[in-house]
Motif scaffolding. Structure first.
Motif, short mmCIF file in Angstrom:
data_model
loop_
_atom_site.label_atom_id
_atom_site.label_comp_id
_atom_site.label_asym_id
_atom_site.label_seq_id
_atom_site.Cartn_x
_atom_site.Cartn_y
_atom_site.Cartn_z
N LEU A 232 -3.00 8.08 1.93
CA LEU A 232 -2.29 7.49 3.32
C LEU A 232 -2.93 8.42 4.51
CD1 LEU A 232 -0.33 5.63 4.75
CD2 LEU A 232 1.34 7.40 4.17
N GLY A 233 -3.18 9.71 4.33
CA GLY A 233 -3.65 10.45 5.48
C GLY A 233 -5.15 10.25 5.95
N PHE A 234 -5.98 10.07 4.60
CA PHE A 234 -7.38 9.55 4.92
C PHE A 234 -7.71 8.28 5.36
CE2 PHE A 234 -8.57 13.42 2.01
CZ PHE A 234 -9.35 14.06 3.16
N GLN A 256 -3.64 8.02 14.96
CA GLN A 256 -3.42 8.43 13.21
C GLN A 256 -1.98 8.40 12.64
OE1 GLN A 256 -5.74 12.00 13.03
NE2 GLN A 256 -7.56 11.04 13.61
N ILE A 257 -1.15 8.98 13.53
CA ILE A 257 0.30 9.12 13.46
C ILE A 257 0.86 7.97 13.33
CG2 ILE A 257 2.36 10.15 14.14
CD1 ILE A 257 0.86 12.94 14.68
N LEU A 258 0.37 7.05 14.63
CA LEU A 258 1.07 5.87 14.79
C LEU A 258 0.72 4.87 13.63
CD1 LEU A 258 0.57 5.16 18.69
CD2 LEU A 258 2.77 5.59 17.52
N VAL A 259 -0.65 5.05 13.09
CA VAL A 259 -1.00 3.93 11.95
C VAL A 259 0.02 4.50 10.73
CG1 VAL A 259 -2.76 3.71 10.49
CG2 VAL A 259 -3.21 3.90 12.63
N ILE A 260 0.48 5.81 10.42
CA ILE A 260 1.04 6.23 9.22
C ILE A 260 2.32 5.54 9.45
CG2 ILE A 260 1.78 8.07 8.10
CD1 ILE A 260 -0.61 9.67 8.68
N VAL A 261 2.79 5.90 10.60
CA VAL A 261 4.26 5.54 11.03
C VAL A 261 4.48 3.80 10.59
CG1 VAL A 261 6.19 4.90 12.71
CG2 VAL A 261 4.92 7.02 12.59
N GLY A 262 3.56 3.02 11.13
CA GLY A 262 3.37 1.57 11.02
C GLY A 262 3.44 1.36 9.39
N VAL A 263 2.41 1.95 8.78
CA VAL A 263 2.51 1.76 7.25
C VAL A 263 3.66 2.03 6.68
CG1 VAL A 263 1.10 2.39 5.11
CG2 VAL A 263 -0.01 1.83 7.38
N THR A 264 4.18 3.32 6.99
CA THR A 264 5.42 3.69 6.35
C THR A 264 6.56 2.68 6.48
OG1 THR A 264 4.64 6.17 6.52
CG2 THR A 264 7.00 5.65 5.98
N ALA A 265 6.70 2.39 7.84
CA ALA A 265 7.75 1.29 8.26
C ALA A 265 7.76 0.01 7.47
CB ALA A 265 7.68 1.09 9.70
N VAL A 441 0.08 -0.21 2.22
CA VAL A 441 1.48 -0.55 1.93
C VAL A 441 2.03 -0.65 0.37
CG1 VAL A 441 3.14 -2.15 2.43
CG2 VAL A 441 1.75 -1.25 4.57
N THR A 442 1.06 -1.53 -0.06
CA THR A 442 1.24 -1.80 -1.45
C THR A 442 1.34 -0.65 -2.37
OG1 THR A 442 -0.83 -2.67 -1.82
CG2 THR A 442 0.55 -4.37 -1.33
N SER A 443 0.31 0.45 -2.20
CA SER A 443 0.01 1.67 -2.71
C SER A 443 1.27 2.68 -2.37
CB SER A 443 -1.07 2.39 -2.27
OG SER A 443 -2.38 1.61 -2.84
N SER A 444 1.67 2.55 -1.40
CA SER A 444 2.84 3.32 -0.87
C SER A 444 4.09 2.67 -1.63
CB SER A 444 3.05 3.61 0.52
OG SER A 444 4.20 4.19 0.84
N ALA A 471 9.26 6.92 0.09
CA ALA A 471 8.39 6.07 0.85
C ALA A 471 8.23 6.81 2.25
CB ALA A 471 8.59 4.68 1.14
N ILE A 472 9.52 7.40 2.62
CA ILE A 472 9.60 8.21 3.79
C ILE A 472 9.05 9.51 3.74
CG2 ILE A 472 10.99 9.47 5.64
CD1 ILE A 472 13.26 7.26 5.38
N LEU A 473 9.03 10.15 2.43
CA LEU A 473 8.49 11.44 2.32
C LEU A 473 7.01 11.56 2.18
CD1 LEU A 473 9.04 14.56 1.68
CD2 LEU A 473 9.02 13.87 -0.80
N GLU A 474 6.33 10.29 1.91
CA GLU A 474 4.93 10.14 1.74
C GLU A 474 4.34 10.21 2.96
OE1 GLU A 474 4.06 6.55 -0.52
OE2 GLU A 474 5.31 7.16 -2.26
N GLY A 475 5.14 9.20 3.95
CA GLY A 475 4.75 9.37 5.28
C GLY A 475 4.69 10.77 6.10
N ILE A 476 5.82 11.41 5.97
CA ILE A 476 6.15 12.62 6.50
C ILE A 476 5.10 13.75 5.96
CG2 ILE A 476 7.83 14.92 6.60
CD1 ILE A 476 9.99 12.63 6.42
#
Length: 527
Positions: A232-234, A256-265, A441-444, A471-476
């Motif tokens: 998710l980070g890479f 990059q953080i906004l991308v992770i937040v969007g994917v996690t949401a 998203v599907t991987s998460s 799911a939230i923890l992965e994003g965090i």
């Protein structure tokens, strides 16, 4: 599961263990305490250490990774070959007739939906990232050439095709198939919980419900969460790079953080909707979009050359699979350790997650159907995909067209650089970014389902809040690592996941023996 009336044609083990019997309930959670608490403590210890001391963590964990790869390269290679041969043998033997769930079990998902979920969870995101970068890297010698070929030569091009397919063909999918088939068989045919430890019941018996089983499951949870958070980070770095390339949006930490937040949401919404309304729906949508993108490239690109590339990739794969599988006297050490052995350790570290998810959606399939779908069909699809994207990229390099002609400068931008030489660059690049994000998203989503199942002691109907929690923890974790140490911290956690691949390789070899014994115990039902 073991506390339910068995389906006709199922031969359950005589175990007193009941799914969830050792679980505890608190704060709306329903978890198996030793696995949940131990995993949580170890995960947070790794994360905090990587954030506070990114350079030290990267040094220590990279050293452990390199030690594993350099000293046990032979072990990874031998094991990978065994997994492929084991799967092919199961296809050919009468054992292939055994049906997951019993003789009268019915498939729960259509073949197309089933395959879409397998592919999206297995390596869809990797094919987006590496289908262009990898063959170009091998051809130009960005980080070693396969079998010590001279870079930028016809031999290097041929081996670039074969080596790319080698890394994305039978071997990785055999790794997933062994874990997925083991879990599906022992859960659906033997009435054991759908969790990693169940695959070792024929060898360890009731001991799998104790410390041995807890250790196995904790290793699986850590490997899964580290693998997903790292990806998710890479992936955020790649998506941010694509947005900068396409829309000139600054590729900053904020982006990059906004991308992770969007994917996690989106992942949270998907995981809350469950398997049918979440992963299954998104996987089907993604496969349609991916197929459309591939067809577009065939039409607007050099169509004849792309079709020829399919044959070239296949022939090179067949010709070089044995030399590339060899671990004795390799002279291409940079390529061998930096690519092949690294990949094998990475696929194995992902196998608990992908294997368990595949098992969860494969009830009702025969062993032969399962292996063909998980091993042969994805290999064929990967072949076509690599020929379309990698073949187009190699042609651009040979013709001296575009930025790829100068070699790989940033692997995350390679796909977009290839798109830049095709018509409608903006549209294709945007579609590529969308595919990358949905695959994440599907991987998460599927990863959250898997971790939830393991930490809930094999329950498949645990409270929804648990899936959302993971799911939230992965994003965090991904955000924390980016803030704390950027790609260096992500690299440290990736190194940890790959290091875990070493002990799990041994567990997988044991798993093959266990599955072999288990399948033979059911053969009397099919005579």
């Amino acid at each position: 599961m073991s506390n339910k009336v068995p389906d006709k044609g199922r031969a359950e083990y005589n175990t007193s263990y009941k799914v969830g019997q050792d679980n505890i309930q608190f704060l709306g959670l329903d978890v198996l305490n030793p696995v949940f608490s131990t995993s949580a403590v170890l995960i947070f210890a790794f994360i905090i250490g990587s954030i506070l001391f990114p350079a030290d963590a990267s040094s220590v964990l990279s050293g452990a990774k390199n030690w594993s790869i350099n000293n046990f390269d032979w072990f990874f290679m031998v094991a990978g070959n065994i997994f492929v041969l084991f799967c092919l043998v199961l296809i050919a033997l009468p054992l292939g007739k055994i049906r997951l769930g019993g003789t009268e079990a019915k498939a729960e998902h259509s073949t197309i939906s089933w395959f879409s979920m397998l592919f999206a969870a297995g390596m869809g995101i990797g094919l987006m990232f590496w289908s262009v970068a990898e063959p170009v890297a091998y051809y130009t010698g960005w980080y070693g050439t396969p079998l010590d070929a001279v870079k930028n030569t016809p031999e290097a091009k041929d081996l670039a095709m074969g080596a790319t397919m080698f890394h994305w063909g039978l071997h990785p999918w055999a790794i997933y198939a062994v874990v997925g088939l083991s879990l599906a068989f022992f859960a659906y045919n033997k009435g054991l919980p759908l969790t990693i430890r169940s695959a070792f019941y024929p060898l360890f018996g009731e001991k799998v419900w104790g410390v041995i089983g807890h250790v196995i499951d904790v290793i699986a949870v850590i490997a899964t969460i580290f693998g997903l958070a790292t990806s998710l980070g890479f992936g955020a770095l790649q998506a941010a790079g694509g947005l900068h390339f396409l829309f000139d949006i600054p590729n900053t930490l904020t982006t990059q953080i906004l991308v992770i937040v969007g994917v996690t949401a989106v992942a949270i919404i998907s995981v809350a909707r469950g398997l049918e309304g979440g992963v299954k729906l998104l996987s089907s949508i993604n496969m349609i979009i991916a197929a459309g993108l591939a067809i577009f490239i065939v039409i607007v690109g050099h169509t004849g050359a792309i079709f020829m590339a399919v044959g070239s990739y296949f022939l090179s794969y067949v010709e070089n699979i044995i030399p590339l599988s060899n671990w004795i006297g390799r002279e291409d050490e940079t390529f061998y350790h930096g690519w092949t052995v690294f990949y094998w350790a990475w696929w194995i570290s992902w196998s608990p997650f992908v294997g368990m998810f595949i098992a969860r959606v494969s009830r009702g399939r025969t062993v032969r159907e399962f292996i063909i779908a998980v091993l042969l069909v994805p290999t064929a699809v990967s072949l076509v995909w690599m020929a379309i994207f990698g073949g187009s990229a190699l042609e651009q390099v040979e013709m001296g067209v575009g930025e790829l002609a100068n070699g790989i400068s940033d692997s995350s931008l390679a796909m977009f650089q290839m798109f830049a030489q095709l018509p409608l660059t903006g549209i294709t690049s945007f579609v590529g970014i969308v595919l990358v994000l949905i695959f994440f998203v599907t991987s998460s989503d599927s990863g959250s389902l898997v971790i939830d199942g393991i930490t809930a002691g094999g329950k498949t109907d645990a409270p929804m809040i648990q899936r959302v929690f993971w799911a939230i923890l992965e994003g965090i974790i991904a955000i924390a690592l980016l803030i704390g140490g950027g790609s260096e911290a992500l690299g440290a956690i990736q190194a940890a996941a790959i290091t875990i691949g070493l002990p799990f390789t041994l567990l997988m070899l044991i798993m093959c023996v266990s599955l072999w014994k288990g399948l033979h115990s059911d053969m009397h039902l099919y005579k």
